[in-house]
Design a protein around this motif. Structure first.
Motif, mmCIF file in Angstrom:
data_model
loop_
_atom_site.group_PDB
_atom_site.id
_atom_site.type_symbol
_atom_site.label_atom_id
_atom_site.label_comp_id
_atom_site.label_asym_id
_atom_site.label_seq_id
_atom_site.Cartn_x
_atom_site.Cartn_y
_atom_site.Cartn_z
ATOM 1 N N THR A 29 0.839 -1.253 -0.225
ATOM 2 C CA THR A 29 -0.004 0.030 0.018
ATOM 3 C C THR A 29 1.030 1.349 -0.039
ATOM 4 O OG1 THR A 29 -1.567 1.259 1.349
ATOM 5 C CG2 THR A 29 -0.220 0.001 2.552
ATOM 6 N N ASP A 30 0.321 2.438 -0.383
ATOM 7 C CA ASP A 30 1.134 3.679 -0.316
ATOM 8 C C ASP A 30 0.666 4.638 0.790
ATOM 9 O OD1 ASP A 30 -1.662 4.352 -1.184
ATOM 10 O OD2 ASP A 30 -1.045 5.263 -2.928
ATOM 11 N N ASP A 34 2.309 8.461 9.041
ATOM 12 C CA ASP A 34 1.429 9.803 9.747
ATOM 13 C C ASP A 34 -0.064 9.345 9.439
ATOM 14 O OD1 ASP A 34 3.661 10.785 10.242
ATOM 15 O OD2 ASP A 34 3.629 12.277 8.625
ATOM 16 N N ASP A 35 -0.478 8.391 8.361
ATOM 17 C CA ASP A 35 -1.965 8.344 8.406
ATOM 18 C C ASP A 35 -2.388 7.365 9.224
ATOM 19 O OD1 ASP A 35 -1.796 10.108 6.145
ATOM 20 O OD2 ASP A 35 -1.445 8.475 4.869
ATOM 21 N N THR A 50 8.987 -0.336 4.278
ATOM 22 C CA THR A 50 9.895 -1.182 4.072
ATOM 23 C C THR A 50 10.597 -1.264 2.498
ATOM 24 O OG1 THR A 50 8.397 -3.160 3.730
ATOM 25 C CG2 THR A 50 9.390 -2.836 5.932
ATOM 26 N N GLY A 51 9.751 -0.353 2.012
ATOM 27 C CA GLY A 51 9.931 -0.422 0.352
ATOM 28 C C GLY A 51 9.018 0.200 -0.060
ATOM 29 N N LYS A 52 8.979 0.392 -1.698
ATOM 30 C CA LYS A 52 8.095 1.320 -2.435
ATOM 31 C C LYS A 52 6.822 0.578 -2.128
ATOM 32 C CE LYS A 52 6.972 3.227 -7.058
ATOM 33 N NZ LYS A 52 7.739 3.313 -8.277
ATOM 34 N N ASN A 53 5.800 1.276 -1.587
ATOM 35 C CA ASN A 53 4.445 1.011 -1.549
ATOM 36 C C ASN A 53 4.373 -0.329 -0.592
ATOM 37 O OD1 ASN A 53 3.561 2.802 -3.142
ATOM 38 N ND2 ASN A 53 3.429 1.588 -4.960
ATOM 39 N N LEU A 90 -7.092 -1.640 3.387
ATOM 40 C CA LEU A 90 -5.751 -2.619 3.208
ATOM 41 C C LEU A 90 -6.216 -3.965 2.627
ATOM 42 C CD1 LEU A 90 -3.821 -1.833 6.032
ATOM 43 C CD2 LEU A 90 -3.655 -0.835 3.998
ATOM 44 N N SER A 91 -5.656 -4.519 1.572
ATOM 45 C CA SER A 91 -5.911 -5.872 1.417
ATOM 46 C C SER A 91 -5.144 -6.719 2.151
ATOM 47 C CB SER A 91 -5.491 -6.000 -0.197
ATOM 48 O OG SER A 91 -4.477 -5.696 -0.475
#
Length: 306
Positions: A29-30, A34-35, A50-53, A90-91
């Motif tokens: 997820t992106d 803070d969200d 931990t990584g992109k998305n 979230l999935s």
């Protein structure tokens, strides 16, 4: 101050109970950290990108369900994860970390030698880097904070929880980190629980090896320190016992045997305790075995109730 859940339940466990303390889930997820800050049951401190998305959300279900008083079972944990997923859109995620624990009625301070011996045996089985003891600050009289063994992926800790709003005196906690599992979360949780239960099987058989390590270490300390740090063998034993290093009767017998003293074991102990009545509270292989039975039963019950 005790929370409402604690007030409505028995203050201490009648025996012991296993449960989930903390769980980390990897989501694609992106969403930004803070969200999700401040959401009840999510540990901001350990939640990381931990990584992109990719984000690992670390969750403590009991914090939301009962104020952290009691460990949650598998069903409660999975239900809370679903709540988080719905709330954040979230999935399905994958398991990255799981901390399961057993809450015990046994007083930590009175059973420190038992807990130390148990972890020393587990350390031998894992071939980890060794068991170590943490100390609380001077303002807290430098009491033992916890006993811990750790490797890159596994950490096992036994610590005093009587000063917290919990239904236990002592907590045994096993943490598994850096998991890369594509399995369904419940299935993987069950696998890790069964794996640890198997790890505890016949752990008491390693007690003689641990005893030999302690005997060799203490004899070396005695030979180095006699007439320097210690005037007599009795003074040395007083120091070693205070440090919690004389775990069993076998250790003490071997130390006395190699000390050069002609005193019989029973006579030495009687004279020693006459001036120090609260000393030499020893543990044994039998006590380790009994504690392992409790731990395994609590973890097996956790699997059954899932």
């Amino acid at each position: 101050m005790e929370n409402e859940y604690l007030k409505s339940t028995t203050r201490k466990l009648l025996n012991c109970k296993g449960g989930v303390d903390t769980i980390g889930i990897l989501f694609n997820t992106d969403i930004e950290i803070d969200d999700i800050k401040g959401l009840n049951g999510i540990l901001d401190k350990y939640t990381t990108i931990t990584g992109k998305n990719e984000i690992v959300i670390v969750i403590k279900p009991s914090q939301s369900i009962n104020g952290g008083v009691e460990l949650t079972n598998v069903k409660e944990t999975l239900a809370f994860i679903e709540e988080i997923k719905i709330k954040l859109g979230l999935s399905n995620g994958t398991l990255k970390r799981i901390d399961f624990a057993v809450d015990l009625k046994e007083d930590f301070e009175s059973n420190k030698k038992l807990f130390r011996l148990l972890l020393e045996c587990l350390n031998l089985k894992r071939n980890s880097g060794g068991m170590y003891e943490t100390k609380k600050p001077v303002l807290e009289n430098r009491n033992t904070g916890n006993f811990k063994i750790m490797s890159k992926r596994n950490q096992t800790t036994i610590y005093n929880s009587s000063d917290k709003n919990r239904l236990s005196e002592t907590r045994y906690e096993n943490r598994i980190l850096d998991m890369r599992s594509a399995e369904e979360i419940k299935k993987r949780m069950s696998y890790e629980l069964k794996k640890h239960i198997k790890e505890l099987e016949k752990l008491e058989d390693l007690v003689p090896i641990v005893e030999s390590y302690y005997i060799n270490y203490l004899l070396n300390e005695y030979n180095k320190g006699i007439n320097k740090n210690f005037r007599t063998f009795t003074e040395f034993i007083a120091w070693a016992d205070y440090e919690g290093l004389i775990l069993t009767e076998n250790i003490l017998k071997e130390l006395l045997k190699n000390s050069g003293l002609k005193s019989r074991f029973i006579t030495f102990v009687k004279n020693f305790k006459r001036l120090r009545p609260n000393s030499l509270k020893l543990t044994s292989k039998t006590e380790v075995k009994k504690m392992l039975v409790k731990l395994k039963k609590a973890l097996k019950d956790l699997i059954k109730k899932s």
